[in-house]
Design a protein around this motif. Structure first.
Motif, PDB file in Angstrom:
ATOM      1  N   LEU A  70       0.651  -0.792  -0.264  1.00 20.37           N
ATOM      2  CA  LEU A  70       0.279   0.127  -0.257  1.00 20.37           C
ATOM      3  C   LEU A  70       0.646   1.174   0.072  1.00 20.37           C
ATOM      4  O   LEU A  70       0.529   1.684  -0.419  1.00 20.37           O
ATOM      5  CB  LEU A  70      -1.059  -0.102   1.666  1.00 20.37           C
ATOM      6  CG  LEU A  70      -2.317  -1.019   1.231  1.00 20.37           C
ATOM      7  CD1 LEU A  70      -2.850  -1.156   3.019  1.00 20.37           C
ATOM      8  CD2 LEU A  70      -3.073  -0.456   0.333  1.00 20.37           C
ATOM      9  N   ASP A  71       1.917   0.941   0.903  1.00 18.97           N
ATOM     10  CA  ASP A  71       2.982   2.313   0.833  1.00 18.97           C
ATOM     11  C   ASP A  71       3.528   2.628  -0.464  1.00 18.97           C
ATOM     12  O   ASP A  71       3.460   3.802  -0.881  1.00 18.97           O
ATOM     13  CB  ASP A  71       3.768   2.133   1.836  1.00 18.97           C
ATOM     14  CG  ASP A  71       4.432   3.470   2.906  1.00 18.97           C
ATOM     15  OD1 ASP A  71       3.519   4.492   2.469  1.00 18.97           O
ATOM     16  OD2 ASP A  71       5.457   3.060   2.985  1.00 18.97           O
ATOM     17  N   ARG A  72       3.681   1.388  -0.960  1.00 21.74           N
ATOM     18  CA  ARG A  72       4.075   1.616  -2.334  1.00 21.74           C
ATOM     19  C   ARG A  72       3.741   2.342  -3.229  1.00 21.74           C
ATOM     20  O   ARG A  72       3.913   1.938  -4.340  1.00 21.74           O
ATOM     21  CB  ARG A  72       5.710   0.796  -2.283  1.00 21.74           C
ATOM     22  CG  ARG A  72       6.202   0.370  -1.498  1.00 21.74           C
ATOM     23  CD  ARG A  72       6.889  -1.153  -1.955  1.00 21.74           C
ATOM     24  NE  ARG A  72       9.260  -1.029  -1.072  1.00 21.74           N
ATOM     25  CZ  ARG A  72       8.842  -2.496  -0.845  1.00 21.74           C
ATOM     26  NH1 ARG A  72       8.481  -3.372  -1.265  1.00 21.74           N
ATOM     27  NH2 ARG A  72       9.572  -2.270   0.871  1.00 21.74           N
ATOM     28  N   VAL A  73       2.535   2.418  -3.479  1.00 22.23           N
ATOM     29  CA  VAL A  73       1.531   2.451  -3.993  1.00 22.23           C
ATOM     30  C   VAL A  73       1.656   1.361  -5.330  1.00 22.23           C
ATOM     31  O   VAL A  73       1.148   1.210  -6.311  1.00 22.23           O
ATOM     32  CB  VAL A  73       1.801   3.795  -4.882  1.00 22.23           C
ATOM     33  CG1 VAL A  73       0.108   4.832  -6.019  1.00 22.23           C
ATOM     34  CG2 VAL A  73       1.567   5.090  -4.209  1.00 22.23           C
ATOM     35  N   LYS A  74       2.191   0.183  -4.658  1.00 29.11           N
ATOM     36  CA  LYS A  74       2.145  -1.566  -5.761  1.00 29.11           C
ATOM     37  C   LYS A  74       0.112  -1.939  -6.296  1.00 29.11           C
ATOM     38  O   LYS A  74       0.811  -2.678  -7.494  1.00 29.11           O
ATOM     39  CB  LYS A  74       2.511  -2.117  -5.338  1.00 29.11           C
ATOM     40  CG  LYS A  74       4.235  -1.254  -6.098  1.00 29.11           C
ATOM     41  CD  LYS A  74       4.832  -2.776  -5.518  1.00 29.11           C
ATOM     42  CE  LYS A  74       6.542  -2.478  -6.005  1.00 29.11           C
ATOM     43  NZ  LYS A  74       7.334  -3.201  -5.614  1.00 29.11           N
ATOM     44  N   ALA A  75      -0.711  -1.303  -4.807  1.00 32.11           N
ATOM     45  CA  ALA A  75      -2.068  -2.849  -4.554  1.00 32.11           C
ATOM     46  C   ALA A  75      -2.828  -2.068  -5.732  1.00 32.11           C
ATOM     47  O   ALA A  75      -3.292  -0.323  -5.994  1.00 32.11           O
ATOM     48  CB  ALA A  75      -1.571  -1.899  -3.506  1.00 32.11           C
ATOM     49  N   HIS A  76      -3.947  -2.595  -5.974  1.00 33.44           N
ATOM     50  CA  HIS A  76      -4.786  -2.382  -6.883  1.00 33.44           C
ATOM     51  C   HIS A  76      -5.875  -2.506  -6.149  1.00 33.44           C
ATOM     52  O   HIS A  76      -6.845  -1.796  -6.761  1.00 33.44           O
ATOM     53  CB  HIS A  76      -4.556  -3.717  -8.124  1.00 33.44           C
ATOM     54  CG  HIS A  76      -3.970  -3.462  -9.030  1.00 33.44           C
ATOM     55  ND1 HIS A  76      -3.790  -2.425  -9.726  1.00 33.44           N
ATOM     56  CD2 HIS A  76      -3.015  -4.602  -9.455  1.00 33.44           C
ATOM     57  CE1 HIS A  76      -1.969  -2.805 -10.864  1.00 33.44           C
ATOM     58  NE2 HIS A  76      -1.809  -3.989 -10.719  1.00 33.44           N
ATOM     59  N   LEU A  77      -6.063  -3.629  -5.370  1.00 33.88           N
ATOM     60  CA  LEU A  77      -6.713  -3.947  -4.318  1.00 33.88           C
ATOM     61  C   LEU A  77      -6.495  -3.730  -2.721  1.00 33.88           C
ATOM     62  O   LEU A  77      -5.551  -5.199  -3.063  1.00 33.88           O
ATOM     63  CB  LEU A  77      -8.424  -4.849  -4.812  1.00 33.88           C
ATOM     64  CG  LEU A  77      -9.339  -4.667  -4.339  1.00 33.88           C
ATOM     65  CD1 LEU A  77     -10.338  -3.510  -3.952  1.00 33.88           C
ATOM     66  CD2 LEU A  77     -10.293  -6.696  -4.716  1.00 33.88           C
TER      67      LEU A  77
END
Length: 160
Positions: A70-77
């Motif tokens: 989440l912190d690296r903004v790699k998450a889609h959901l």
């Protein structure tokens, strides 16, 4: 010692013994195809999306892995269990999702989420045993396009 052609044909080989297993696998594949054609609801679509993502190594399970994604903004959901009894945990995950505009879904039980995320073992009948509960799962990679993914994305859009 030579064998006649009739005696040679009567000898069973290992390939002869393995033929019924191939038929069973074909029946299992047919059942999977029927399962994919069933109408989707949010729960079944989420299960399918998590299974596909797990297969393609796109899931992050647990607080540490989820926060990193989440912190690296790699998450889609992000999927969070409502049964999580640690308020700090819930607050952290919801804040990170809000900060980076990552969609957040909630499920009722952490045990179900753990089973869907692959944190269990299966017995010979295919039933899940020794399921480990999981409070948070993040999808980093969808794996492949599917009807379930489209359904989940529409569901997320309609929730917002």
């Amino acid at each position: 010692m030579e064998l006649s052609s009739e005696e040679y044909k009567s000898i069973k080989t290992m390939a002869d013994e393995n033929e019924p297993q191939v038929e069973v696998e074909a029946e299992a594949e047919a059942e999977v195809k029927v399962e994919d054609e069933a109408p989707l609801d949010p729960t079944s679509a989420l299960q399918k999306v998590l299974r596909i993502s797990l297969y393609h190594d796109g899931l992050r399970r647990g607080l540490k892995e989820a926060v990193k994604a989440l912190d690296r903004v790699k998450a889609h959901l992000c999927i969070l269990a409502k049964s999580c009894n640690e308020p700090g945990y819930t607050k952290l995950i919801t804040a990170l999702c809000a900060e980076h505009k990552i969609p957040l879904l909630s499920v009722e039980k952490g045990k179900e989420l753990g089973e869907w995320a692959g944190l269990c073992k299966y017995n010979s009948e295919g039933a899940a045993v020794s399921v480990v509960g999981c409070s948070c799962v993040v999808i980093e990679s969808w794996g492949e396009e599917s009807a379930a993914k489209k359904y989940i994305m529409e569901h997320v859009k309609n929730q917002a």
